[in-house]
Write a protein that holds these residues in place. Sequence first.
Motif, PDB file in Angstrom:
ATOM      1  N   THR A 152       4.593   6.118   2.951  1.00 34.59           N
ATOM      2  CA  THR A 152       5.071   4.938   2.202  1.00 34.59           C
ATOM      3  C   THR A 152       4.579   4.949   0.761  1.00 34.59           C
ATOM      4  O   THR A 152       5.212   4.352  -0.116  1.00 34.59           O
ATOM      5  CB  THR A 152       4.622   3.637   2.890  1.00 34.59           C
ATOM      6  N   GLU A 153       3.454   5.608   0.516  1.00 36.61           N
ATOM      7  CA  GLU A 153       2.963   5.725  -0.864  1.00 36.61           C
ATOM      8  C   GLU A 153       3.780   6.744  -1.659  1.00 36.61           C
ATOM      9  O   GLU A 153       3.867   6.672  -2.880  1.00 36.61           O
ATOM     10  CB  GLU A 153       1.493   6.165  -0.866  1.00 36.61           C
ATOM     11  N   ASN A 194       1.056   5.687   6.216  1.00 31.67           N
ATOM     12  CA  ASN A 194       0.632   5.076   4.949  1.00 31.67           C
ATOM     13  C   ASN A 194       0.870   6.020   3.778  1.00 31.67           C
ATOM     14  O   ASN A 194       1.319   5.608   2.710  1.00 31.67           O
ATOM     15  CB  ASN A 194      -0.843   4.685   5.002  1.00 31.67           C
TER      16      ASN A 194
END
Length: 649
Positions: free
Chosen positions: A636-637, A633
């Motif tokens: 992807t940020e 996560n």
Amino acid sequence: MKLEKASKEALQPHIDQLVTLKKKLDEIIVAESKKEFDRTKLETVLRRRFFYAPAFDIYGGVSGLYDYGPPGCALQANILQLWRSHFILEEQMLEVDTTILTPYDVLHTSGHVDRFTDLMVKDKGNGNLYRADHLLENWLSAQIKDVKTDAKLKEEYSYVMTQVDNYDAKELGDILRKYNVKAPESGNDISEPEPFNLMFKTQIGPAEHDSKGRGFMRPETAQGQFTNFKKLYEYNNERMPFASAQIGKSFRNEISPRAGLLRVREFTMAEIEHYVHPNKKDHPRFREVENVIMSFLPASEQEKGVSSTIDMTIGEAVRSGMVNNETLGYFLARISLFLIKIGIKKERLRFRQHMSNEMAHYASDCWDAEIQSSYGWIECVGCADRSAYDLSNHTKRTGERLVAREKLDTPIQKNVIKPQFNKKEIGVKFKKDAKVIVDEIENMNECELKELKKSLETNQRAKVAGFEVSSDMVSIVETVETCYVDEYIPSVIEPSFGIGRIMYSLLEHSYYVRENDENRCVLSFPPVVAPVKCLVVPLSGHPSFPPFIYELCQLLRSKDISFQKDDSSSSVGKRYARNDEIGIPFGITVDFQTVKDKTVTLRERDSMSQVRIHMDQVANIVASLANATLSWNKVTETFPAFVEQEIDN
């Protein structure tokens, strides 16, 4: 909101929402558990990709023996590496590596020669052998699943199923006769259950008839640790408590190994022996785990025929007395955290307490970590408070005092029972055997000395080491002594891990099939235990790609990242799919954009999402992902998404 002291009215909508979400989650879990698991399909993948295979397959194989291939070896090695980190390094344990070959006397003293047995029955027609409790369990399970079985009978069978581990040989035989259970393959009658010792006998040395050469392939790693207790205690600067640990092969001559890796004759164990004062079983780090919530199946519930678990924190379990002491509770919680960390699903993990008949007579408490798979609930870790049984027996047998000593802050008055010898009388009567008799009496514990005292006072004589001694040769006296040192034989808390069983359970828990494509099988291992961490692929066979592939491989090697290169002519999507089968969590693709600006795509296995990253950064990113110090996560940020290559399936 609680920290902001929000009102009950303001909190209630959020509480209701959480309750609704929990109900939905429970419904999903129940629905998933009811789906028929295709074990055959999984095992086809595992054998085709050579996670494991029957040993000596070209000769027809040997039941209960398996060889691990490259991904199986790597998966086991990563599980063991994490085990070492989670237990040995975290708890500062003392690791040993003791021999597999074990003398007869050691295992006779430990009780294995007499009691390390399973109950066996024989097909009276063809002689096939079956483990009696498994035969009954399989028969009961089939009757419960049969739609023709009466509801009342199903209830009875379900109750009996919860009691199987509690039956002795006679009770098991009575039940098998009551239900007229037959041999499964032939339908023939079966014999009465009889014990079968599970140890592999061997001869140590060339002399076949030399009794000193009798031995066994060890059935557990524990005895090698116990016999080295004194050396370990001294190495630890005579500080208590402490723990030793060992990873190694053990051997059990299973009666009828028919469940793949779950029941084998040669297997890897990881065992801990935690030595502690018998009257001081609190643990200094228990507060760190007391709020860990676990699913328990206590003996009291099983004895009622109940198989549903109770969820509570380990702190509550210890305070209520359900779990015997803090040290045992601490290790139960640490076992739970380890299994979840490697990828075992929490909702398919429970801790079952041993019932009275299956509990060893010397144990104060014993729990099994059981993992649910397509084979049912399988014991994968045992955690027992073995009291001082093993060290006491080895002390008595060898005369080597396996004790710990702690200086007392304040001296205490202590009732002491000890022998007094008339060595002249013993020497005249027994000559060279006198030392054997004296050593035997000196190594007696308090209870044994009291029994000897009673016999000498009542009969003026008693049997010792096969000899008859009289009251004028030895007397047992009770005195009060001032003690400045507390000398004791430590109790042992023993977590024992069956690595093969854990590994197979993980394979089942990790396996799924891509939605809308039943031919795309995935093993969703957590990156930290995945056999291979990263796949490296060129988009095509274009001549501009090899230099970048070479550089990427060098970068990954420099970070000790295991990787696999796939530069075959198949499409990128197909290459991803076949490497998803062995559980590779991340994939790096070199494409035409790489040639322009040295950026590559990084793909995550389960979501199939991709980001674009510069080559100079990608090895560090994958290393952090593989070590679980960075989440996908977060990646992807941080980096731009990329969506095109997954289209090419």
